[in-house]
Design a protein around this motif. Sequence first.
Motif, PDB file in Angstrom:
ATOM      1  N   TRP A  37      -4.199  -3.196   5.686  1.00 13.32           N
ATOM      2  CA  TRP A  37      -3.570  -4.013   4.839  1.00 13.32           C
ATOM      3  C   TRP A  37      -3.861  -5.204   5.480  1.00 13.32           C
ATOM      4  CZ3 TRP A  37       2.193  -2.284   4.842  1.00 13.32           C
ATOM      5  CH2 TRP A  37       2.456  -0.621   4.562  1.00 13.32           C
ATOM      6  N   SER A  42       0.558  -9.995  16.997  1.00 12.56           N
ATOM      7  CA  SER A  42       0.191  -9.182  15.893  1.00 12.56           C
ATOM      8  C   SER A  42       1.839  -9.115  15.091  1.00 12.56           C
ATOM      9  CB  SER A  42       0.854  -7.544  17.192  1.00 12.56           C
ATOM     10  OG  SER A  42       1.580  -7.318  17.874  1.00 12.56           O
ATOM     11  N   GLY A  43       1.808  -8.160  14.268  1.00 14.32           N
ATOM     12  CA  GLY A  43       3.015  -8.947  13.607  1.00 14.32           C
ATOM     13  C   GLY A  43       4.308  -8.057  14.385  1.00 14.32           C
ATOM     14  N   ALA A  44       3.892  -7.001  14.813  1.00 12.25           N
ATOM     15  CA  ALA A  44       5.131  -5.941  15.610  1.00 12.25           C
ATOM     16  C   ALA A  44       5.494  -7.152  16.425  1.00 12.25           C
ATOM     17  CB  ALA A  44       5.026  -4.370  16.135  1.00 12.25           C
ATOM     18  N   TYR A  56      10.009  -1.369   8.005  1.00  9.44           N
ATOM     19  CA  TYR A  56       9.553  -1.063   9.147  1.00  9.44           C
ATOM     20  C   TYR A  56       8.670  -2.482   9.489  1.00  9.44           C
ATOM     21  CZ  TYR A  56       4.862  -0.114  11.688  1.00  9.44           C
ATOM     22  OH  TYR A  56       4.134  -0.029  12.559  1.00  9.44           O
ATOM     23  N   HIS A  57       9.066  -2.555  10.778  1.00 10.22           N
ATOM     24  CA  HIS A  57       8.437  -3.886  10.889  1.00 10.22           C
ATOM     25  C   HIS A  57       8.080  -3.799  12.437  1.00 10.22           C
ATOM     26  CE1 HIS A  57      11.307  -5.982   9.126  1.00 10.22           C
ATOM     27  NE2 HIS A  57      12.405  -4.758   9.057  1.00 10.22           N
ATOM     28  N   GLY A  58       6.954  -2.606  12.572  1.00 13.88           N
ATOM     29  CA  GLY A  58       6.223  -3.158  13.844  1.00 13.88           C
ATOM     30  C   GLY A  58       6.732  -1.985  14.993  1.00 13.88           C
ATOM     31  N   GLU A  77      11.906  -6.677   5.093  1.00 15.92           N
ATOM     32  CA  GLU A  77      10.478  -7.026   4.541  1.00 15.92           C
ATOM     33  C   GLU A  77      10.876  -7.948   2.858  1.00 15.92           C
ATOM     34  OE1 GLU A  77      10.190  -2.108   5.525  1.00 15.92           O
ATOM     35  OE2 GLU A  77       8.670  -3.086   5.123  1.00 15.92           O
ATOM     36  N   ASP A 105      10.203 -10.023   7.204  1.00 12.18           N
ATOM     37  CA  ASP A 105       9.302  -9.676   7.146  1.00 12.18           C
ATOM     38  C   ASP A 105       8.363 -10.106   6.454  1.00 12.18           C
ATOM     39  OD1 ASP A 105       7.161  -8.539   8.222  1.00 12.18           O
ATOM     40  OD2 ASP A 105       8.224  -6.688   9.092  1.00 12.18           O
ATOM     41  N   VAL A 126       5.286  -9.885   7.328  1.00 15.68           N
ATOM     42  CA  VAL A 126       3.681  -9.270   7.743  1.00 15.68           C
ATOM     43  C   VAL A 126       2.301  -8.611   6.909  1.00 15.68           C
ATOM     44  CG1 VAL A 126       2.720  -8.004   9.280  1.00 15.68           C
ATOM     45  CG2 VAL A 126       5.193  -9.301  10.174  1.00 15.68           C
ATOM     46  N   ALA A 127       3.057  -7.647   5.955  1.00 19.70           N
ATOM     47  CA  ALA A 127       2.806  -7.364   5.081  1.00 19.70           C
ATOM     48  C   ALA A 127       2.462  -8.116   3.604  1.00 19.70           C
ATOM     49  CB  ALA A 127       2.858  -5.571   4.732  1.00 19.70           C
TER      50      ALA A 127
END
Length: 453
Positions: free
Chosen positions: A52, A110-112, A144-146, A215, A249, A251-252
């Motif tokens: 991704w 990192s995203g986490a 999901y967030h890492g 998300e 979030d 991130v994706a």
Amino acid sequence: MNLTEKSQKYLWLPFTQMKDYDQDPLIIESGKGIKVKDIHGKEYYDAFSSVWLNVHGHRKEELDHAIKAQLDKIAHSTLLGMTNVPATELAEKLVHIAPKSLTRVFYSDSGAEAVEIAVKMAYQYWQNIGQTKKQKFISVKNGYHGDTIGAVSVGAIDIFHQVYGPLMFEGFKTPVPNVYRHPSEDPSVCRDECIANLETLLEHYHEEIAGLTIESMVQGAGGMVVMPEGFLSRVRELCTKYDVLMIIDEVATGFGRTGKMFACEHEGVEPDLMAAGKGITGGYLPIAITYTSEKIYEAFYDDYTKLKTFFHGHSYTGNQLGCAVALANLDLFERDQIVAQVDEKSTRLHELFEEIRALPHVGDVRQLGFMCGIELVSDKATKEPFPFESRVAYKATLKMRELGLLTRPTGDVVVFMPPLVSSKEELREMVHIMKQAIDLVTKEEEERIAAAK
Ligand SMILES: *Cc1c(COP(=O)(O)O)cnc(C)c1O
């Protein structure tokens, strides 16, 4: 020992049952454009953008050059108490492309971490302004967030997270509007039900709630669930009404993935905090960011002795090489009109999915821009899933690998997240490979199950 044997002897891979890896080892050696090549010279479409990340393809000249040019100056110096040239230039650009409410950038790797930072900031914000009862978080089921403990605590994918239960901090969960799995199949009914649920929760507990994590528009790892129109903006309204910080979030979904620079733009939503990562460097180097509003920044700004400082940082925060390539990435976004391109090509992609939608074991194909998921079911009419032991989506992706395409499933959902520069012709070829693999594997699975009965 050859390279494959070394990989099997010394490595432990992320999110990987090593027993599976040992059966199907794969070592990538190089990449060019939207393809990668393994050590035996076999080529694959990078249909999940190397988990991704990838935007402009591999070995993009301008990005390679940005890193080489930065190397001639310096590779890294710290951001603790000082800054550097590319991190500063990049922060300005990032604020300019963000929703208006976001005016500050905090770097991580990192995203986490970016989510973890947002959660800690939201928590400390209320402490700093004296509203000390606001300590808990609401998160969305299946979110999901890492994978760090804080990010896991606001995540909710049982299969990943259950085992760590006792390590996590407690919070509230609110349902996700999954239209395909909702009895009504009606987007607005499904949305309104979830919103009503969230409002009840906020009514009762808002005095102890610091923030809500969500998300943006699409739940990624939770199965590529596209939220119905109006959901995210209603969540924003509720957060404002009940004085809860909204942590989005991206991130994706950020950096063009869904056909907007950030997915929250689909609904004109302005969060209080926002995490981003993945596409920020075009898939080159580990940089992530947490955006905040000025209101939050100001709550930490005081004499040192007041102890309102945000005591958080990482060794490589603001890394120059990473920031330099992120700057070059954003230049390419502008020059090549990447976001508009994704928006335009995703209509074509939607048409291409027709042949996949028609397959007997494809229950649903979900898509927002270049963020797509294909849900496999044992019975299309009843939506009955394949048995857990079937691992049908995993098997389908192994077949795709054989046919020259790489991706990874999430549960029974085959993920399709191609690099944003993929051409219409490349999209067509990738969709065709996926179709062949899904058709073969689901039919085999159907026969296997019938034979076992
Ligand atoms: C990948 C992802 C993360 C975690 O990012 P890492 O860089 O892998 O730590 C967080 N949130 C979402 C929505 C993601 O897709």
